[in-house]
Scaffold this active site. Structure first.
Site, mmCIF file in Angstrom:
data_model
loop_
_atom_site.group_PDB
_atom_site.id
_atom_site.type_symbol
_atom_site.label_atom_id
_atom_site.label_comp_id
_atom_site.label_asym_id
_atom_site.label_seq_id
_atom_site.Cartn_x
_atom_site.Cartn_y
_atom_site.Cartn_z
ATOM 1 N N ASP A 1 38.926 23.401 12.312
ATOM 2 C CA ASP A 1 39.408 22.168 11.698
ATOM 3 C C ASP A 1 39.525 22.354 10.185
ATOM 4 O OD1 ASP A 1 39.968 19.567 10.941
ATOM 5 O OD2 ASP A 1 38.089 18.722 11.687
ATOM 6 N N SER B 1 37.475 11.305 12.811
ATOM 7 C CA SER B 1 38.553 11.557 11.855
ATOM 8 C C SER B 1 38.657 10.427 10.818
ATOM 9 C CB SER B 1 39.870 11.769 12.615
ATOM 10 O OG SER B 1 40.879 12.248 11.759
ATOM 11 N N HIS C 1 40.528 20.101 15.311
ATOM 12 C CA HIS C 1 40.175 18.726 14.963
ATOM 13 C C HIS C 1 40.185 17.820 16.202
ATOM 14 C CE1 HIS C 1 39.654 15.487 12.114
ATOM 15 N NE2 HIS C 1 40.743 14.867 12.526
#
Length: 382
Positions: free
Chosen positions: A324, A228, A356
């Site tokens: 995501d 991320s 995600h």
């Protein structure tokens, strides 16, 4: 002899008897307390908090919200920041499930930059067992955690568990970086800390004082990895290394569900105006308004091909998750790198039907195990 002492004590005045009794009690107390002060006590220097508390750490008296970054944090008009997630910490040590050993280090006392280091089981045993040591054998992985630049740390339970699992399977020495968080320290603070941590790793893997890097790490197999926001950091650090030497060549980078966004939708990316405004607002929040949503730091597709070719590594792996919001731009990033004329290897790994960084929340699922195997294989491959 005893009867004589008794007779002498009996002949003493009452006041003298009380004084003698008090003296005996004091001697007994001294005998108990003296060893406590004489025995040396070993203290571990506590790690500084990942992000120093803002004004008024307890936000209960605040009521007016300046910025709502749910489900991560709330910032109040007073400046107080209330984090809803990512503040829990677990200690370093030997992980029972994997046998991986970890320890905490402070890289820079002035800024508070710290890290948690990891060694796989047999190497950790050799390091402390007096046996023959493995020299210059393990790949070195510098890991940057996610959390939208505003929450989480290497000491958070999910990240600690993930690093234990990754290090055990890939057999690498890993350094998980505790960079400073926004909004107290808006970007580029996290980028600066991440570069400083990488520089520290390189110095110590050469001839520095840190034995896990100096004696175990093979600097010719240096990788950067992150999920991320951490994957965003990895890309930006590798781009910086293309213009400024960090002291060693980066073999490869691993971007797990990278946090990239931009002004215009790409591929199957959402066109919902509210969602896009939300991502633009949160990006502005974490960087203190310094960079727009089309800045290359958040949108690598804005980088000209000639500049993208300067990415300083020979291998790139990008993982994406089908549900995501960042899936399409992660794929577009891999395609742009391939189409730029960059001479390295690009590998893309996709997990359908997952959100995600799902592998952090469901580490025991079959899909998580499969993605972990991919990541470990990528980092351990010669």
């Amino acid at each position: 002899m005893v009867s004589k002492i008794k007779r002498q004590l009996a002949s003493l005045p009452t006041l003298a008897k009380l004084a003698l009794l008090l003296l005996i009690l004091l001697l007994l107390l001294a005998a108990i307390l003296l060893p406590i002060f004489l025995i040396p006590r070993h203290r571990r220097e506590p790690l500084p908090p990942a992000t120093p508390p803002g004004p008024g750490d307890n936000c209960s008296s605040n009521s007016v919200v300046a910025f709502d970054f749910s489900p991560f944090l709330l910032q109040y008009k007073s400046g107080c920041v209330h984090r809803m997630d990512g503040t829990e910490r677990v200690p370093a040590g030997v992980d029972e499930a994997t046998g991986v050993t970890s320890k905490d280090v402070v890289i820079d006392h002035e800024s508070g930059l710290a890290a948690r280091m990891y060694l796989p089981p047999s190497t950790a045993a050799a390091d402390g067992g007096g046996g023959e040591k493995e020299k210059d054998d393990l790949p070195v992985v510098v890991f940057y955690h996610g959390g939208a630049f505003v929450i989480m740390s290497p000491f958070e339970p999910k990240y600690h568990a993930y690093l234990n699992a990754l290090v055990a399977k890939a057999r690498v020495v890993a350094v998980s970086v505790d960079y400073r968080l926004a909004p107290e320290h808006p970007l580029p603070a996290a980028y600066h800390d991440s570069w400083a941590a990488l520089s520290w790793v390189v110095r110590n893997a050469g001839d520095g004082p840190e034995p896990w890097l100096r004696d175990r790490g093979n600097l010719s197999r240096l990788f950067l990895a992150g999920d991320s926001a951490g994957a965003n950091i990895v890309h930006n650090i590798a781009m910086r290394a293309g213009n400024e030497s960090v002291g060693a060549a980066i073999t490869g980078i691993l971007l797990l569900d990278p946090y990239f966004w931009g002004k215009r939708p790409v591929g199957a990316e959402t066109t919902d105006p509210a969602t896009r405004r939300r991502y633009e607002a949160t990006w502005s929040f974490v960087c203190g308004g310094r960079y727009g949503i089309d800045d290359p730091r958040i949108d690598p597709l804005a980088i000209p091909a000639a500049e993208l070719r300067r990415l300083a590594c020979s291998r790139v792996a990008v993982t994406v998750s089908g549900m995501d919001d960042f899936d399409a731009r992660g794929k577009a990033y891999a395609a742009a790198l391939n189409g730029s004329g960059w001479g390295g290897e690009v590998v893309q790994y996709e997990t359908a039907g997952e959100r995600h960084v799902y592998f952090l929340d469901a580490p025991d699922s079959p899909k998580s195990a499969k993605e972990l195997a991919f990541a470990a294989g990528y980092l351990s491959r010669d």
